[in-house]
Design an enzyme around this catalytic site. Sequence first.
Site, PDB file in Angstrom:
ATOM      1  N   MET A  13       0.825  -1.206   0.000  1.00  0.00           N
ATOM      2  CA  MET A  13       0.000   0.000   0.000  1.00  0.00           C
ATOM      3  C   MET A  13       0.857   1.253   0.000  1.00  0.00           C
ATOM      4  O   MET A  13       0.551   2.232  -0.685  1.00  0.00           O
ATOM      5  CB  MET A  13      -0.929   0.002   1.214  1.00  0.00           C
ATOM      6  CG  MET A  13      -2.204  -0.789   1.035  1.00  0.00           C
ATOM      7  SD  MET A  13      -3.230  -0.202  -0.336  1.00  0.00           S
ATOM      8  CE  MET A  13      -3.500   1.505   0.126  1.00  0.00           C
ATOM      9  N   THR A  88      -5.121  -1.710  10.152  1.00  0.00           N
ATOM     10  CA  THR A  88      -6.153  -2.538  10.772  1.00  0.00           C
ATOM     11  C   THR A  88      -5.550  -3.414  11.871  1.00  0.00           C
ATOM     12  O   THR A  88      -4.335  -3.454  12.065  1.00  0.00           O
ATOM     13  CB  THR A  88      -6.841  -3.426   9.724  1.00  0.00           C
ATOM     14  OG1 THR A  88      -5.869  -4.273   9.092  1.00  0.00           O
ATOM     15  CG2 THR A  88      -7.516  -2.575   8.653  1.00  0.00           C
ATOM     16  N   HIS A 143      -9.662 -11.844   1.400  1.00  0.00           N
ATOM     17  CA  HIS A 143      -8.457 -11.059   1.161  1.00  0.00           C
ATOM     18  C   HIS A 143      -7.307 -11.950   0.692  1.00  0.00           C
ATOM     19  O   HIS A 143      -7.395 -13.172   0.755  1.00  0.00           O
ATOM     20  CB  HIS A 143      -8.036 -10.298   2.425  1.00  0.00           C
ATOM     21  CG  HIS A 143      -8.882  -9.093   2.704  1.00  0.00           C
ATOM     22  ND1 HIS A 143     -10.065  -9.166   3.414  1.00  0.00           N
ATOM     23  CD2 HIS A 143      -8.743  -7.786   2.350  1.00  0.00           C
ATOM     24  CE1 HIS A 143     -10.602  -7.955   3.501  1.00  0.00           C
ATOM     25  NE2 HIS A 143      -9.819  -7.109   2.866  1.00  0.00           N
ATOM     26  N   HIS A 144      -6.242 -11.307   0.284  1.00  0.00           N
ATOM     27  CA  HIS A 144      -5.040 -11.989  -0.213  1.00  0.00           C
ATOM     28  C   HIS A 144      -4.379 -12.824   0.889  1.00  0.00           C
ATOM     29  O   HIS A 144      -4.638 -12.640   2.081  1.00  0.00           O
ATOM     30  CB  HIS A 144      -4.044 -10.958  -0.748  1.00  0.00           C
ATOM     31  CG  HIS A 144      -3.728  -9.885   0.247  1.00  0.00           C
ATOM     32  ND1 HIS A 144      -2.722  -9.992   1.182  1.00  0.00           N
ATOM     33  CD2 HIS A 144      -4.312  -8.676   0.470  1.00  0.00           C
ATOM     34  CE1 HIS A 144      -2.682  -8.902   1.918  1.00  0.00           C
ATOM     35  NE2 HIS A 144      -3.631  -8.082   1.515  1.00  0.00           N
ATOM     36  N   LYS A 147      -2.387 -11.201   4.107  1.00  0.00           N
ATOM     37  CA  LYS A 147      -3.024 -10.399   5.158  1.00  0.00           C
ATOM     38  C   LYS A 147      -2.893 -11.106   6.499  1.00  0.00           C
ATOM     39  O   LYS A 147      -3.213 -12.291   6.611  1.00  0.00           O
ATOM     40  CB  LYS A 147      -4.501 -10.161   4.828  1.00  0.00           C
ATOM     41  CG  LYS A 147      -5.204  -9.218   5.801  1.00  0.00           C
ATOM     42  CD  LYS A 147      -6.587  -8.840   5.293  1.00  0.00           C
ATOM     43  CE  LYS A 147      -7.326  -7.932   6.274  1.00  0.00           C
ATOM     44  NZ  LYS A 147      -6.609  -6.660   6.514  1.00  0.00           N
TER      45      LYS A 147
END
Length: 253
Positions: A13, A88, A143-144, A147
């Site tokens: 990200m 998160t 999700h991937h 994660k």
Amino acid sequence: MIRIGLSGCLGTMGQIISELIEQQDGVELVFGIDKRAGEIDVLYPVFSLPKEVNLSCDVIIDFSNAGNVDDLIDYCISNQVAAVIATTGLSEKQEEKIKEAARIIPIFRSANTSLGINVLLDLVKKATSILSDNFDIEIIEKHHNKKVDAPSGTAYMIASTINEELHHSMKYNYGRQGNDSKRLENEIGIHSVRGGTIPGEHIVIFAGLDEVIEIKHTALSKKIFAKQAIKAAEFIAHNKPQLYNMGDLMNQY
């Protein structure tokens, strides 16, 4: 020109955000923070820890991990720097620390900076108010395979939105297993899927008698999160101390 610091700059990200900042007028990436400083060549200074930073900025965007957030908040308070915290997996104690810090500096907090997800939250709230008496509610998030936290922060956001609408009467069930796993009336099932390179998918299921309603959001690229994070940084950089969220940003549209 808004000067941005980027925490978690060498992660996936972080690299997407840095590329978008380079392409955008009115914002400048002045430094990054990442424990892997020096491992990847970038065009801006990278520090291993917040306390090592010797450059100034207007706002820091944080897409790192929960272990970095406390030190980052302390740095932002000490230097009067606004913060966009999108990391998160934070604990209740950390969320409370963010709320306290927002009395001193502007903080934008969201576990998901996608505009679409926040529209989904509004739809889910409305559906819950109408359907909750006769429909079971389940959440599936995908999700991937890299994660680390589960369920996703967004799944918690969705579940919290539902539970607030129902006066916090629901309990969360994180998957089911065994021969005594019958669904209870006052529960929200939350299920996590991990695999491949899935950027993010969230499905909210309202299952009633002979009918099912699904509200779904699929992220096809992580750029959707990066774009809104930069918008959030622009929004709060010179704003007053307060805890902001995606609702505040959506009001600007």
